[in-house]
Design a protein around this motif. Structure first.
Motif, mmCIF file in Angstrom:
data_model
loop_
_atom_site.group_PDB
_atom_site.id
_atom_site.type_symbol
_atom_site.label_atom_id
_atom_site.label_comp_id
_atom_site.label_asym_id
_atom_site.label_seq_id
_atom_site.Cartn_x
_atom_site.Cartn_y
_atom_site.Cartn_z
ATOM 1 N N ILE A 75 0.650 -1.247 -0.080
ATOM 2 C CA ILE A 75 0.110 -0.031 -0.090
ATOM 3 C C ILE A 75 0.835 1.187 0.025
ATOM 4 O O ILE A 75 0.571 2.282 -0.851
ATOM 5 C CB ILE A 75 -0.895 0.155 1.269
ATOM 6 N N HIS A 76 1.919 1.320 0.949
ATOM 7 C CA HIS A 76 2.819 2.534 0.617
ATOM 8 C C HIS A 76 3.422 2.592 -0.604
ATOM 9 O O HIS A 76 3.624 3.841 -0.761
ATOM 10 C CB HIS A 76 4.027 2.204 1.830
ATOM 11 N N ILE A 111 -4.210 5.315 7.826
ATOM 12 C CA ILE A 111 -5.174 4.526 7.525
ATOM 13 C C ILE A 111 -4.645 2.979 7.993
ATOM 14 O O ILE A 111 -5.208 1.995 8.414
ATOM 15 C CB ILE A 111 -5.748 4.609 5.974
ATOM 16 N N ARG A 112 -3.353 2.910 7.582
ATOM 17 C CA ARG A 112 -2.678 1.673 7.614
ATOM 18 C C ARG A 112 -2.540 1.290 9.027
ATOM 19 O O ARG A 112 -2.605 0.285 9.356
ATOM 20 C CB ARG A 112 -1.333 1.523 6.855
ATOM 21 N N PHE A 113 -2.057 2.269 9.790
ATOM 22 C CA PHE A 113 -2.375 2.280 11.326
ATOM 23 C C PHE A 113 -3.390 1.826 11.916
ATOM 24 O O PHE A 113 -3.342 0.752 12.886
ATOM 25 C CB PHE A 113 -1.639 3.351 11.781
ATOM 26 N N ALA A 114 -4.554 2.392 11.444
ATOM 27 C CA ALA A 114 -5.749 1.892 12.197
ATOM 28 C C ALA A 114 -6.281 0.727 11.843
ATOM 29 O O ALA A 114 -6.773 -0.184 12.577
ATOM 30 C CB ALA A 114 -6.920 3.019 11.553
ATOM 31 N N ALA A 161 -15.564 -7.033 9.207
ATOM 32 C CA ALA A 161 -15.662 -5.727 8.910
ATOM 33 C C ALA A 161 -14.351 -4.923 8.544
ATOM 34 O O ALA A 161 -14.154 -4.269 7.398
ATOM 35 C CB ALA A 161 -16.398 -4.879 9.835
ATOM 36 N N VAL A 162 -13.178 -5.447 9.427
ATOM 37 C CA VAL A 162 -11.962 -4.685 8.841
ATOM 38 C C VAL A 162 -11.416 -5.078 8.036
ATOM 39 O O VAL A 162 -10.805 -4.584 7.065
ATOM 40 C CB VAL A 162 -11.054 -4.937 10.449
ATOM 41 N N LEU A 163 -11.533 -6.531 7.689
ATOM 42 C CA LEU A 163 -10.914 -7.080 6.507
ATOM 43 C C LEU A 163 -11.689 -6.651 5.123
ATOM 44 O O LEU A 163 -10.951 -6.393 4.136
ATOM 45 C CB LEU A 163 -11.185 -8.841 6.504
ATOM 46 N N ALA A 205 -11.187 -3.198 0.407
ATOM 47 C CA ALA A 205 -11.750 -1.824 -0.197
ATOM 48 C C ALA A 205 -10.489 -0.620 -0.339
ATOM 49 O O ALA A 205 -10.328 -0.079 -1.517
ATOM 50 C CB ALA A 205 -13.024 -1.311 0.341
ATOM 51 N N PHE A 206 -9.953 -0.629 0.499
ATOM 52 C CA PHE A 206 -8.801 0.366 0.619
ATOM 53 C C PHE A 206 -7.823 -0.032 -0.272
ATOM 54 O O PHE A 206 -7.235 0.938 -1.010
ATOM 55 C CB PHE A 206 -8.224 0.805 1.820
ATOM 56 N N SER A 207 -7.371 -1.274 -0.330
ATOM 57 C CA SER A 207 -6.281 -1.631 -1.326
ATOM 58 C C SER A 207 -6.687 -1.701 -2.582
ATOM 59 O O SER A 207 -5.786 -1.191 -3.401
ATOM 60 C CB SER A 207 -5.983 -3.333 -0.946
ATOM 61 N N ILE A 208 -8.076 -1.887 -3.077
ATOM 62 C CA ILE A 208 -8.462 -1.896 -4.245
ATOM 63 C C ILE A 208 -8.400 -0.264 -4.616
ATOM 64 O O ILE A 208 -8.059 -0.125 -5.943
ATOM 65 C CB ILE A 208 -9.913 -2.362 -4.489
#
Length: 407
Positions: free
Chosen positions: A153-154, A172-175, A195-197, A202-205
């Motif tokens: 992601i980074h 976001i990655r920390f949270a 839910a976290v997964l 979704a964030f990754s996409i």
């Protein structure tokens, strides 16, 4: 003409040689002694502290935050150089294998810290939850996967040129990392974990699609690579002279009053220079501040005499040992060679300044020990620390200076 694989292999070999060149000075007998002494003391007091933990202790929250900090700090080791922005720019579309290898190298060099943190947290986790040490493998696999996700992601976010993107990337990655680990460690419902997964996916996409058509941000990557190497050079500079080090100087006009006590005279030249360097450069002032604050807080919250004394002596040693590079700060300056000053005056100025700093730390630690454990503990810590500081500056430091200038 070199292929991409040959270029990467050459860069990695040069990088390893650079690390090895300074590692042999860093891991010397003195540092090994401090690591063994400090590590042994830390392990003993940590094991004693773990035995006192109750089931109500918030181990899941603490471990989740600690893991999240380690996982979200995911720099990419690209091994890029300033000239690459000119010579590699035409090959940007062919550099995908190069950067895949960079992400893999970053993962392999950072996974050791994950193993250490998981191993350090397991006794605490087992004591509070009553679970077996088999969880070590589960947590190690989970955190390793999350580390790779953080790196990926980074990397994608580094292509996005928004000035605030990197901060929100880390946040976001920390949270996400912290919440996922907290729910797993706390045996939360599958719906919370799911839910976290879902948010993670979704964030990754979203980030992958946002970065898909973006080119490589060469300036940002090169700046980050240089900052990463400068951080290593700062550490290495505590043990030997590092010509690649680029120190940052800040005026700090409000501290000019500190220098008003230095009398005018040729014999005070290096006292003035070293004092200015100490106050104005971040590598020295920041070093003293960080070590003093960290050790003072540990001593302040400790009511055990031997722990407070061990921390005090250890951090006085670390501070004194890491200030020796200031001796070489002005060696390469032509104008300092014009001063009609004896070498003994230069060394004397450093030793006096070193003694003042270490005595200040000794008194600070004594006050913190007094507040945390009473007047008897404060007096003992202050007294022994002062004796140690004097012996360090008057006995050990002169012999160390002779060794430095004999190299």
């Amino acid at each position: 003409m070199k292929t991409i694989d040959e270029l990467w292999k050459e860069r990695v070999q040069a990088y390893i040689r650079e690390l090895q060149k300074y590692m042999k000075y860093m891991f010397n007998d003195h540092l090994l002694f401090v690591l063994i002494f400090g590590g042994g003391a830390a392990l003993y007091y940590y094991s004693q502290w773990v035995k006192t933990l109750q089931p109500s202790f918030p181990v899941a929250i603490i471990m989740a935050i600690l893991f999240a900090l380690v996982l979200s700090a995911s720099p990419i080791t690209t091994l890029l150089k300033e000239a690459d922005i000119v010579f590699l720019l035409p090959l940007e579309t062919k550099l995908k294998p190069y950067f895949k290898k960079a992400i893999t190298l970053s993962f392999l060099t950072q996974v050791y810290l994950i193993v250490f943190v998981v191993a350090a947290c397991m006794p605490m986790f087992v004591q509070v939850t009553g679970k077996s040490f088999k969880w070590f493998l589960y947590l190690l696999l989970l955190t390793a996967l999350l580390k790779y996700w953080n790196l990926l992601i980074h990397w994608w976010m580094l292509k996005i040129s928004s000035s605030h993107s990197l901060f929100f990337d880390w946040l976001i990655r920390f949270a996400v990392s912290g919440l996922l680990l907290y729910f797993i460690l706390n045996n939360a419902s599958f719906w919370f974990i799911g839910a976290v997964l879902f948010i993670l996916a979704a964030f990754s996409i979203y980030v992958r699609e946002a970065a898909k058509n973006k080119g490589i941000n060469w300036e940002r990557l090169i700046d980050k690579e240089q900052a990463r190497m400068q951080a290593f050079y700062h550490v290495a500079n505590m043990f030997t002279d590092v010509p690649h080090l680029k120190g940052r100087v800040k005026r700090r006009r409000w501290l000019d009053i500190v220098f008003s006590s230095i009398p005018y005279g040729s014999d005070q030249t290096y006292r003035f220079l070293y004092s200015r360097a100490l106050v104005r450069t971040n590598e020295y002032s920041g070093l003293i501040l960080r070590l003093s604050v960290i050790s003072a807080l540990i001593i302040l919250w400790s009511d055990q005499l031997y722990l407070a004394l061990a921390i005090s002596l250890l951090f006085i040693y670390l501070t004194g040992f890491q200030l020796f590079p200031i001796l070489r700060r002005y060696e390469m300056k032509i104008w300092t060679n014009l001063y009609p000053i004896k070498k003994s005056q230069k060394n004397s100025a450093f030793l006096k300044l070193l003694l003042k700093i270490l005595l200040f730390q000794a008194l600070l630690f004594g006050v913190c020990a007094w507040i945390g454990g009473g007047i008897v503990q404060g007096t003992v810590v202050a007294g022994i620390s002062i004796i140690f500081a004097v012996l360090f500056a008057r006995v050990y430091a002169p012999s160390r200076i002779k060794k430095i200038f004999s190299i």
